[in-house]
Design a protein around this motif. Sequence first.
Motif, mmCIF file in Angstrom:
data_model
loop_
_atom_site.group_PDB
_atom_site.id
_atom_site.type_symbol
_atom_site.label_atom_id
_atom_site.label_comp_id
_atom_site.label_asym_id
_atom_site.label_seq_id
_atom_site.Cartn_x
_atom_site.Cartn_y
_atom_site.Cartn_z
ATOM 1 N N LEU A 5 0.835 -1.205 0.000
ATOM 2 C CA LEU A 5 0.000 0.000 0.000
ATOM 3 C C LEU A 5 0.872 1.258 0.000
ATOM 4 O O LEU A 5 0.609 2.209 -0.757
ATOM 5 C CB LEU A 5 -0.930 -0.011 1.225
ATOM 6 C CG LEU A 5 -1.751 1.260 1.465
ATOM 7 C CD1 LEU A 5 -2.731 1.508 0.315
ATOM 8 C CD2 LEU A 5 -2.502 1.181 2.799
ATOM 9 N N ALA A 6 1.902 1.233 0.823
ATOM 10 C CA ALA A 6 2.789 2.400 0.890
ATOM 11 C C ALA A 6 3.481 2.619 -0.450
ATOM 12 O O ALA A 6 3.628 3.766 -0.914
ATOM 13 C CB ALA A 6 3.826 2.208 2.003
ATOM 14 N N GLU A 7 3.878 1.537 -1.078
ATOM 15 C CA GLU A 7 4.556 1.632 -2.371
ATOM 16 C C GLU A 7 3.610 2.194 -3.433
ATOM 17 O O GLU A 7 3.973 3.087 -4.209
ATOM 18 C CB GLU A 7 5.068 0.243 -2.779
ATOM 19 C CG GLU A 7 5.802 0.210 -4.109
ATOM 20 C CD GLU A 7 7.018 1.118 -4.140
ATOM 21 O OE1 GLU A 7 7.290 1.737 -5.202
ATOM 22 O OE2 GLU A 7 7.687 1.259 -3.082
ATOM 23 N N VAL A 8 2.375 1.701 -3.445
ATOM 24 C CA VAL A 8 1.376 2.191 -4.409
ATOM 25 C C VAL A 8 1.136 3.684 -4.181
ATOM 26 O O VAL A 8 1.065 4.474 -5.132
ATOM 27 C CB VAL A 8 0.053 1.405 -4.276
ATOM 28 C CG1 VAL A 8 -1.052 2.066 -5.100
ATOM 29 C CG2 VAL A 8 0.235 -0.032 -4.722
ATOM 30 N N ALA A 9 1.003 4.075 -2.910
ATOM 31 C CA ALA A 9 0.727 5.476 -2.591
ATOM 32 C C ALA A 9 1.856 6.375 -3.081
ATOM 33 O O ALA A 9 1.617 7.480 -3.596
ATOM 34 C CB ALA A 9 0.535 5.636 -1.081
ATOM 35 N N ARG A 10 3.080 5.893 -2.942
ATOM 36 C CA ARG A 10 4.218 6.701 -3.410
ATOM 37 C C ARG A 10 4.186 6.836 -4.932
ATOM 38 O O ARG A 10 4.519 7.885 -5.482
ATOM 39 C CB ARG A 10 5.540 6.082 -2.927
ATOM 40 C CG ARG A 10 5.827 6.368 -1.459
ATOM 41 C CD ARG A 10 7.251 5.991 -1.067
ATOM 42 N NE ARG A 10 7.389 4.556 -0.898
ATOM 43 C CZ ARG A 10 7.183 3.896 0.247
ATOM 44 N NH1 ARG A 10 6.800 4.560 1.323
ATOM 45 N NH2 ARG A 10 7.355 2.597 0.317
ATOM 46 N N GLU A 11 3.807 5.748 -5.625
ATOM 47 C CA GLU A 11 3.682 5.806 -7.093
ATOM 48 C C GLU A 11 2.606 6.806 -7.500
ATOM 49 O O GLU A 11 2.795 7.605 -8.425
ATOM 50 C CB GLU A 11 3.336 4.415 -7.647
ATOM 51 C CG GLU A 11 4.462 3.409 -7.580
ATOM 52 C CD GLU A 11 4.048 2.046 -8.128
ATOM 53 O OE1 GLU A 11 3.196 2.020 -9.050
ATOM 54 O OE2 GLU A 11 4.552 1.019 -7.628
ATOM 55 N N VAL A 12 1.466 6.764 -6.796
ATOM 56 C CA VAL A 12 0.363 7.689 -7.101
ATOM 57 C C VAL A 12 0.812 9.127 -6.895
ATOM 58 O O VAL A 12 0.534 10.021 -7.722
ATOM 59 C CB VAL A 12 -0.867 7.368 -6.216
ATOM 60 C CG1 VAL A 12 -1.923 8.473 -6.316
ATOM 61 C CG2 VAL A 12 -1.468 6.021 -6.607
ATOM 62 N N ALA A 13 1.537 9.380 -5.786
ATOM 63 C CA ALA A 13 2.009 10.736 -5.498
ATOM 64 C C ALA A 13 2.934 11.220 -6.613
ATOM 65 O O ALA A 13 2.833 12.370 -7.074
ATOM 66 C CB ALA A 13 2.724 10.767 -4.146
ATOM 67 N N ALA A 14 3.840 10.329 -7.066
ATOM 68 C CA ALA A 14 4.783 10.702 -8.126
ATOM 69 C C ALA A 14 4.045 10.992 -9.433
ATOM 70 O O ALA A 14 4.345 11.968 -10.133
ATOM 71 C CB ALA A 14 5.811 9.592 -8.314
ATOM 72 N N LEU A 15 3.088 10.136 -9.770
ATOM 73 C CA LEU A 15 2.311 10.322 -10.997
ATOM 74 C C LEU A 15 1.520 11.635 -10.944
ATOM 75 O O LEU A 15 1.426 12.369 -11.933
ATOM 76 C CB LEU A 15 1.353 9.146 -11.206
ATOM 77 C CG LEU A 15 2.006 7.803 -11.580
ATOM 78 C CD1 LEU A 15 1.018 6.658 -11.443
ATOM 79 C CD2 LEU A 15 2.553 7.864 -13.017
ATOM 80 N N ALA A 16 0.947 11.933 -9.752
ATOM 81 C CA ALA A 16 0.173 13.174 -9.618
ATOM 82 C C ALA A 16 1.081 14.385 -9.760
ATOM 83 O O ALA A 16 0.712 15.395 -10.380
ATOM 84 C CB ALA A 16 -0.537 13.193 -8.265
#
Length: 670
Positions: free
Chosen positions: A23-34
């Motif tokens: 979950l933490a990894e996905v959230a970091r990916e989402v933050a980077a994409l945003a």
Amino acid sequence: MPRAAVDVEDLLVRAKNGDEAELAEVAREVAALADEGRLGPDDDDDGLLVPALLARLATAGSADARVSVMAALRRLAACVTGETKERLASIEALSSVVRSLSRDVDERREAIAVLLDLSDIPQVRLRIGRIKGCIVMLVTLRNAHESGTNDDADKLLHILSSNPQNVLLMAEAGYFRPLIQYLKQGSDMNKVLMATAISKMFLSEHMKSSLGEDGAIEPLVEMFKYGNLEAKHSALGALRNLSISLQNAELLINSGITGPLLQLLFSVTSVLMTLREPASAILAAIAQSERILLHKDVAPQMLSLLNLSSPVIQLHLLRALNSISGHTNAKRARSKIRQNGGVQLLLPFLTEKNVDIKISALNLMFHLSKDPSPELAEQFRETHLDILVKIISSPSSRDEKAAAVGILSNLPATDMKVTEILMRANLLPILIALFEANITASAAPQRMWLLEGIAGVFIRFTVTWDRKLQSSAVGHGVVPCLVKLLSEGSVDAKSKAATSLAQLSQSTTALRKSKSPRWLCVPPSAESYCIVHSCQCTVKSTFCLVKAGAVSPLVQILEGEERGADGAVLEALATLMQDDIWENGSRVIEKASGIHALLRIAEAGELSSQDKAIWMLERIFRLEGHRERYGEIAQALLIDLAQNGDPALKPMIGKILAHLELLQTQSSYF
């Protein structure tokens, strides 16, 4: 080159089903994409990513996962619109973020950042205040001086303060700046809202002081002076709550509110009648500050209102007058109250049914009787004195008894008419019984005042010019009470007890009898023989200080740290140093370690006490045994006093130095 498509479905599956590390990894990916602008509404056209992350934030057990999710949500907030943004601003989403405010530093820093970014949405500003504990936590973080969080917490509170309800919550949490800003610059309605809140709020002493320091007093005073009836009422309620703080009382006096408050009390306008009670309560509170004495006409004006007021207002006015009269520098104020008929006005309150009013009136009479005045006793007729004795003997409260005894103790002891009335009223046994009931009671201010008053009245019954009165007092058992007070009482009670013992001891020489009276067939008891007075001494027959066991406790007072009783104690001990008994008297004082105590007073006492101690030491050092034992200890002190002490002490010090053979008897010291 066209940007690569984002696999939102993959992100969704991993966000929903992955463990917390995933979950933490996905959230970091989402933050980077945003951050790269690759997760706009077109990329997540179903708007499912935000709800998925919010759902996991609510249940995540890992701090790293929660921090990463909040960072992702904060970046998504800048990308999404419409229904998706509304979900971010929902009460459920905000509650999940708010819970992180109470966790570790990185998590709460991220939580504040999310709330700040969302706070440009009007609904968010409303909803945050409704989340239980949110405002309190933000105020706590603002005050924590924690880098990275306190500034953001301060900014968020400032934004939230656009809502008056949030301001009230901040005030309840101890953050008053927004509330004070509303008092100064808000609409009339909001000013009333804030003042009413202060009036109903439980405020610690620190909170009251903070409100005063931050500027709440001035706008509230302005509301009271110039506002409509509703504004006046709310302002008085707030000021009443704040005025209990002594610091605020001084601010209120400086604001000039005293005059308008009194004007309100004198007003007969019916619409203002409801304001009189809080106005009188504020006067009672601010009268605790000595600055009230600068307003010289306040006390007489309050006095003139007493008989024109309801019982509730009477009580506030009496408490105000008590505070004014009880201040250290209030002698002039007390005089002005007496000149305006204060005592005569208060005497009817002796039979008042309302106990609180009666006690306040008694206390005020006590304060007014503090300053010696022959006219004072004239105002107390026999009926009034009998009522005071009845209060003392009745099962009334200790407060009532203490005030009544205090008044009697302040009446001039030289007024024999008062003494006769009190003797007829059988006051002495009543006082001794009251003393015995309170001397072993637990320490409390009322007990202390009561014992001080009793000790003061005992002085009246032990005056030197009436041996019959002295004999009556001793017969009733006053001496053991006086000796107990030397050890158990306050410094004031000790001083008064020592004064009574001194008065009794001054009569001992005239009362002493020969050791072997010619008409006695049986030799007198050695136990009753007094070495100081060279006769058969008893407490009852000769009022002997030695037989009373008073010498050691008197000396112990001189050895203590408080100096207020020194003068009276030295007067009592000096009765053992009279011309025909001083040799044996000095031996008794020496045996009680009194010479060390006298040297201490000679060194550090007040001038009058130094003078008496040195007079006694001069007689003590006439004896060779005392010179041999204490001369070396005393000489350095005496030489220093001769060189640096008050010139008035030098002749007697010179005599002592001559006894110690450190100075010729022809010296200029004499």
